[in-house]
Design a protein around this motif. Structure first.
Motif, PDB file in Angstrom:
ATOM      1  N   SER A  15      20.952  31.601   5.480  1.00 16.25           N
ATOM      2  CA  SER A  15      20.870  30.482   4.539  1.00 16.25           C
ATOM      3  C   SER A  15      22.073  29.557   4.737  1.00 16.25           C
ATOM      4  CB  SER A  15      20.863  30.991   3.101  1.00 16.25           C
ATOM      5  OG  SER A  15      21.022  29.922   2.188  1.00 16.25           O
ATOM      6  N   VAL A  16      21.813  28.244   4.771  1.00 19.63           N
ATOM      7  CA  VAL A  16      22.926  27.295   4.872  1.00 19.63           C
ATOM      8  C   VAL A  16      23.564  27.018   3.514  1.00 19.63           C
ATOM      9  CG1 VAL A  16      21.879  26.155   6.871  1.00 19.63           C
ATOM     10  CG2 VAL A  16      21.514  25.196   4.586  1.00 19.63           C
ATOM     11  N   THR A  17      22.918  27.413   2.432  1.00 12.55           N
ATOM     12  CA  THR A  17      23.385  27.028   1.102  1.00 12.55           C
ATOM     13  C   THR A  17      24.812  27.469   0.811  1.00 12.55           C
ATOM     14  OG1 THR A  17      21.122  27.005   0.260  1.00 12.55           O
ATOM     15  CG2 THR A  17      22.880  27.143  -1.371  1.00 12.55           C
ATOM     16  N   PRO A  18      25.202  28.726   1.079  1.00 14.92           N
ATOM     17  CA  PRO A  18      26.594  29.098   0.803  1.00 14.92           C
ATOM     18  C   PRO A  18      27.606  28.310   1.632  1.00 14.92           C
ATOM     19  CG  PRO A  18      25.219  31.059   1.054  1.00 14.92           C
ATOM     20  CD  PRO A  18      24.410  29.892   1.522  1.00 14.92           C
ATOM     21  N   PHE A  19      27.245  27.956   2.852  1.00 19.47           N
ATOM     22  CA  PHE A  19      28.133  27.139   3.681  1.00 19.47           C
ATOM     23  C   PHE A  19      28.235  25.722   3.119  1.00 19.47           C
ATOM     24  CE2 PHE A  19      26.595  30.496   6.465  1.00 19.47           C
ATOM     25  CZ  PHE A  19      27.782  30.963   7.001  1.00 19.47           C
TER      26      PHE A  19
END
Length: 226
Positions: A15-19
């Motif tokens: 997932s790119v969300t935490p980045f």
């Protein structure tokens, strides 16, 4: 900022969300990324750099180092401002190299009128000898023209190794030798460098520890060129 995202987000289930959340918090103008997948099977054929850029409202560019699992694996740059030019160069692979590597070089125009070359790279984990050859090639690709340059990356080299001491001697190391790897870090292998060194001034620098989303710590700096 420079950040090795650990096999394109393996620790976040890709997932790119935490980045995006982390990068958004610190608001860097430009980000050098390493270990980035493009249409690779393990990460569900996602385009990591484009998805992360879209989440942040930043311009993304990907640079291929190798073909991998039906797609490509390499490095990337994100920029708040339009990228006017970019080029990926393969680094040499001398005897002992475990994985082919590359450098992605972008040119970015800032609202202040400053134009900057900003590059992302990831040197091999094999040996200091191999990394020194790669560092020499970095210089041949980057140290051209009059435009100021910043390169960020996972150099896989500690500060006392010749790849850093000799290979990057023409550069200003931005920040100190605080450890950057792993997430609760014990050694420094992630760097930002500026050129020309006599014109590159570090205003602030920090290692962002214990993010929980990678086995590397992102490094963040505010820099000006005199």
């Amino acid at each position: 900022m420079s950040f090795n995202v650990c096999r394109s987000g393996e620790l976040t289930q890709y997932s790119v969300t935490p980045f995006a959340d982390l990068i958004r918090h610190y608001q860097p103008d430009v980000v050098a990324l390493q270990e980035v997948d493009y249409k690779v099977a393990r990460s569900n054929n996602m385009d990591f750099a484009t998805e992360l850029g879209a989440a942040l409202g930043m311009f993304p560019v990907f640079g291929k180092a190798i073909s991998y699992q039906g797609g490509e694996y390499g490095i990337a740059v994100l920029s708040k401002y339009p990228i006017s030019a970019f080029q990926t160069y393969a680094l040499p692979a001398p005897d002992g190299t475990k994985e082919e590597r590359a450098v992605l070089i972008t040119e970015i125009g800032f609202p202040s009128g400053q134009n900057l070359k900003f590059a992302s790279t990831h040197l091999d984990h094999s040996s200091d000898k191999v990394r020194s050859v790669m560092a020499s090639a970095l210089n041949s690709y980057l140290l051209e023209g009059e435009m100021p340059i910043i390169v960020g990356g996972d150099f896989n080299a500690e500060p006392e190794e010749s790849a850093i001491v000799d290979g990057m001697q023409q550069w200003k190391q931005i920040g100190d030798d605080s450890p950057t790897h792993p997430d609760n870090p014990i050694k420094k292998i992630d760097y930002l460098f500026g050129y020309p060194k006599e014109k590159c001034v570090t205003i602030s620098y920090q290692v962002i520890k214990k993010t929980g989303i990678s086995d590397h710590c992102p490094v963040l700096a505010e820099i000006k060129f005199q």
